[in-house]
Write a protein that holds these residues in place. Structure first.
Motif, mmCIF file in Angstrom:
data_model
loop_
_atom_site.group_PDB
_atom_site.id
_atom_site.type_symbol
_atom_site.label_atom_id
_atom_site.label_comp_id
_atom_site.label_asym_id
_atom_site.label_seq_id
_atom_site.Cartn_x
_atom_site.Cartn_y
_atom_site.Cartn_z
ATOM 1 N N PRO A 107 -14.029 10.678 7.137
ATOM 2 C CA PRO A 107 -12.901 9.594 6.959
ATOM 3 C C PRO A 107 -13.902 8.826 6.907
ATOM 4 O O PRO A 107 -14.663 8.536 7.805
ATOM 5 C CB PRO A 107 -11.884 10.071 7.855
ATOM 6 C CG PRO A 107 -11.940 11.121 8.845
ATOM 7 C CD PRO A 107 -13.609 12.139 9.090
ATOM 8 N N PRO A 108 -13.333 7.639 6.511
ATOM 9 C CA PRO A 108 -12.579 8.126 5.493
ATOM 10 C C PRO A 108 -12.770 8.747 4.250
ATOM 11 O O PRO A 108 -13.477 8.235 3.783
ATOM 12 C CB PRO A 108 -11.958 6.246 5.191
ATOM 13 C CG PRO A 108 -13.180 5.472 5.232
ATOM 14 C CD PRO A 108 -14.281 6.789 6.266
ATOM 15 N N THR A 109 -12.092 9.029 3.573
ATOM 16 C CA THR A 109 -11.642 9.621 2.411
ATOM 17 C C THR A 109 -11.707 8.215 0.845
ATOM 18 O O THR A 109 -10.162 6.881 1.154
ATOM 19 C CB THR A 109 -10.640 10.358 2.243
ATOM 20 O OG1 THR A 109 -10.802 11.765 2.558
ATOM 21 C CG2 THR A 109 -10.441 10.998 0.469
ATOM 22 N N VAL A 110 -12.681 7.948 0.402
ATOM 23 C CA VAL A 110 -12.413 6.157 0.220
ATOM 24 C C VAL A 110 -12.145 6.465 -1.955
ATOM 25 O O VAL A 110 -12.580 8.206 -2.188
ATOM 26 C CB VAL A 110 -13.516 5.473 -0.763
ATOM 27 C CG1 VAL A 110 -13.702 4.543 -1.499
ATOM 28 C CG2 VAL A 110 -14.514 5.730 1.127
ATOM 29 N N ILE A 111 -10.797 6.474 -2.042
ATOM 30 C CA ILE A 111 -10.475 6.083 -3.323
ATOM 31 C C ILE A 111 -10.270 4.995 -4.492
ATOM 32 O O ILE A 111 -9.994 3.984 -4.346
ATOM 33 C CB ILE A 111 -8.449 6.477 -3.639
ATOM 34 C CG1 ILE A 111 -8.534 8.019 -2.805
ATOM 35 C CG2 ILE A 111 -8.272 7.100 -5.578
ATOM 36 C CD1 ILE A 111 -7.150 8.622 -2.612
ATOM 37 N N MET A 112 -10.554 5.091 -6.028
ATOM 38 C CA MET A 112 -10.809 3.937 -6.202
ATOM 39 C C MET A 112 -10.222 3.908 -7.395
ATOM 40 O O MET A 112 -9.862 4.819 -8.011
ATOM 41 C CB MET A 112 -12.449 3.640 -7.503
ATOM 42 C CG MET A 112 -13.045 3.005 -6.943
ATOM 43 S SD MET A 112 -15.255 2.970 -7.743
ATOM 44 C CE MET A 112 -14.871 2.057 -9.354
ATOM 45 N N MET A 113 -9.009 3.189 -7.329
ATOM 46 C CA MET A 113 -8.062 2.915 -8.663
ATOM 47 C C MET A 113 -8.100 2.584 -9.756
ATOM 48 O O MET A 113 -9.049 0.964 -9.857
ATOM 49 C CB MET A 113 -6.765 2.656 -7.439
ATOM 50 C CG MET A 113 -6.342 2.917 -6.944
ATOM 51 S SD MET A 113 -5.869 5.075 -6.802
ATOM 52 C CE MET A 113 -3.710 4.505 -7.586
ATOM 53 N N VAL A 114 -8.718 2.644 -10.692
ATOM 54 C CA VAL A 114 -9.063 2.384 -12.236
ATOM 55 C C VAL A 114 -7.926 2.248 -13.309
ATOM 56 O O VAL A 114 -7.238 2.524 -13.222
ATOM 57 C CB VAL A 114 -10.152 2.461 -12.701
ATOM 58 C CG1 VAL A 114 -11.669 2.220 -11.263
ATOM 59 C CG2 VAL A 114 -10.151 3.784 -12.885
ATOM 60 N N GLY A 115 -7.755 1.365 -13.983
ATOM 61 C CA GLY A 115 -7.172 0.851 -14.760
ATOM 62 C C GLY A 115 -6.976 -0.594 -16.304
ATOM 63 O O GLY A 115 -7.611 -1.272 -15.718
ATOM 64 N N LEU A 116 -6.337 -0.148 -17.713
ATOM 65 C CA LEU A 116 -6.477 -1.492 -18.506
ATOM 66 C C LEU A 116 -4.930 -2.578 -17.382
ATOM 67 O O LEU A 116 -4.124 -1.932 -16.512
ATOM 68 C CB LEU A 116 -5.758 -1.388 -19.096
ATOM 69 C CG LEU A 116 -6.442 -0.346 -20.178
ATOM 70 C CD1 LEU A 116 -6.576 -0.492 -21.342
ATOM 71 C CD2 LEU A 116 -8.361 -1.583 -20.576
ATOM 72 N N GLN A 117 -4.857 -3.626 -17.833
ATOM 73 C CA GLN A 117 -4.254 -4.512 -16.594
ATOM 74 C C GLN A 117 -2.761 -4.094 -17.425
ATOM 75 O O GLN A 117 -2.447 -4.267 -18.295
ATOM 76 C CB GLN A 117 -4.563 -6.054 -17.312
ATOM 77 C CG GLN A 117 -4.335 -7.241 -15.998
ATOM 78 C CD GLN A 117 -5.357 -8.942 -16.402
ATOM 79 O OE1 GLN A 117 -6.004 -8.826 -16.732
ATOM 80 N NE2 GLN A 117 -4.064 -9.167 -17.270
ATOM 81 N N GLY A 118 -1.674 -4.443 -16.557
ATOM 82 C CA GLY A 118 -0.130 -4.220 -16.887
ATOM 83 C C GLY A 118 -0.110 -2.447 -16.542
ATOM 84 O O GLY A 118 1.161 -2.370 -17.619
ATOM 85 N N ALA A 119 -1.168 -1.449 -16.543
ATOM 86 C CA ALA A 119 -0.318 -0.443 -16.099
ATOM 87 C C ALA A 119 0.144 0.455 -15.435
ATOM 88 O O ALA A 119 0.159 0.816 -14.867
ATOM 89 C CB ALA A 119 -1.833 0.449 -16.419
ATOM 90 N N GLY A 120 0.115 -0.956 -14.653
ATOM 91 C CA GLY A 120 0.457 -0.729 -12.344
ATOM 92 C C GLY A 120 0.148 -0.549 -11.669
ATOM 93 O O GLY A 120 0.012 0.498 -11.024
#
Length: 446
Positions: free
Chosen positions: A100-113
């Motif tokens: 640990p820790p498990t690293v998670i990257m959140m990606v995406g366009l603006q407005g997708a939530g």
């Protein structure tokens, strides 16, 4: 419900073929034509539809169907299996780091939530897997994103790591991981910057964060309402970042569903989670087989059971089951059940998980949405104890008193009494079905 239009079209099509004792090539041709039109209308990628229909046709006119005792149902089984395969076959879980820790990257366009989904995922990992996540505010270009994540952290009572808008996102990510190790956090979920469209600067920054923190997961958040555009966005992000999975948001809306059915086939990357509503507990692990069942009107019993197990008291549930069997279920019990059911999520969503709910006699008239629940509660609370246990004693003057006490109309009181009787009849039908008596409901694949 997710895929409402698509589900209606497909269910209408398969209904024609389900009961057939003999299925001809002409029947299969007509059905696949309808399925093809329904999928294209739902904005599913043309090539994906072409390949899917080809596989269904090959199997549906093959030996496994023609030699079957129930060829109609066998065809539907083929459609379900192919839809399941199209969406990934099996559930794809999060890759967990050995140390640990498990690293998670959140990606995406603006407005997708993306920011909201970051909070929802942290909540899911804590509630479903008993893990300790750290939220990381790495979108330094949009001050509102940092504020939003901190607000979510407060609502969920989860820690948020932030260095404000002046710090470098790569440094923020590195320092957050260091902090997580010190605090023995299991997960670090990084909310990265988004743009209105894919551009070089955005991708350059995300690639820099990726090479520095070496995440176990890069999850792309896409808005399923955008249909085919969502698939194009997924392709772009995958080319640049080699994403590990997708989170579909707004899958509960009036979406055509094309994104969910195309993304896996086009990118080869699994859908790992689906946002099924605005509340912070409305993020579900994505199960392709369960989603295929929902689309084809077979319900989603496993998800319903999981929701129930998480929220419902087991002893009380057993007691209630016995009351239903003996038909001694009262308004008093109904009130208690409502409290437990409300914790499980929106009523219409739960109803959609029940196999054949749209076709059950009386079910169409029993559309109780969440706003109506407060009226129902008020009506029951305005009854005397005797009236709750023996609704048959409620005459015209009692109805008038109940309506006044609950701030509703006599018509609403009458409607509830009628629905309650219909529900008791339906429960009797269901228990008869279990005992194998005639007249019970017949659910396919149950």
């Amino acid at each position: 419900m997710a895929f409402e239009g698509l589900a209606d079209r497909l269910q209408g099509t398969i209904k024609k073929i389900t009961g057939k004792g003999k299925v001809t090539e002409a029947d299969v041709k007509e059905m696949t034509r309808e399925v093809r039109l329904a999928l294209l209308e739902a904005d599913v990628n043309f090539k994906v539809v072409k390949d899917l229909i080809k596989r269904i046709k090959e199997r549906a006119v093959g030996q496994e169907v023609m030699d079957s005792l129930t060829p109609g149902q066998q065809v539907i089984k083929v459609v379900k299996e192919e839809l399941t395969e199209l969406m990934g076959g099996e559930q794809s879980k999060i890759e967990v780091n050995n140390k640990p820790p498990t690293v998670i990257m959140m990606v995406g366009l603006q407005g997708a939530g993306k920011t909201t989904t970051t909070g929802k995922l942290a909540n899911h990992l804590r509630k479903q897997h008993n893990r300790k996540p750290l939220l990381v505010a790495a979108d330094v270009y949009r001050p509102a994103a940092i504020d939003q994540l901190q607000t979510l952290g407060k609502q969920l009572d989860l820690p948020v790591f932030s260095k404000g808008t002046e710090a470098n996102p790569v440094d923020i990510a590195n320092e957050a991981i260091k902090q997580a190790k010190e605090d023995h956090q299991d997960y670090v979920i990084i909310d990265t910057a988004g743009r209105l469209h894919v551009d070089e600067n955005l991708m350059g920054e995300l690639q820099q964060i990726k090479s520095d923190v070496n995440p176990s997961e890069i999850l792309l958040v896409v808005d399923s309402m955008t249909g085919q555009d969502a698939v194009n966005v997924a392709e772009s992000f995958d080319e640049q970042l080699d994403i590990s999975g997708v989170v579909l948001t707004k899958l509960d809306g009036d979406t055509r569903g094309g994104a969910a059915l195309s993304i896996r086939a086009v990118t080869g990357k699994p859908i790992k989670f689906a946002g099924m509503g605005e509340k912070l507990d409305q993020l579900e692990a994505f199960h392709p087989d369960r989603m295929a069942s929902r689309i084809l009107g077979m319900g989603d019993v496993f998800s319903l059971i999981e929701k129930a197990e998480a929220e419902v008291d087991e002893e009380k549930a057993k007691e209630m089951q016995n009351k239903m069997k003996s038909m001694s279920f009262t308004f008093e019990d109904f009130l208690e059940q409502m409290d437990q059911v409300k914790n499980m999520g929106p009523i219409d969503e739960l109803m959609n998980m029940m196999p054949g709910s749209g076709k059950m006699k009386g079910m169409k008239n029993m559309q109780v949405d969440d706003k109506q629940l407060s009226h129902v509660e008020a009506i029951i609370q305005s009854m005397t104890k005797k009236e709750r246990v023996e609704p048959s004693v409620i005459n015209a003057s009692r109805k008038k008193r109940i309506a006044q006490g609950s701030g509703t109309s006599v018509a609403q009181v009458n409607r509830l009494l009628k629905q309650f009787e219909e529900m008791k009849k339906m429960m009797k039908q269901m228990t008869n079905q279990k005992k194998g008596k005639k007249g019970g409901m017949n659910f396919p694949f149950m």
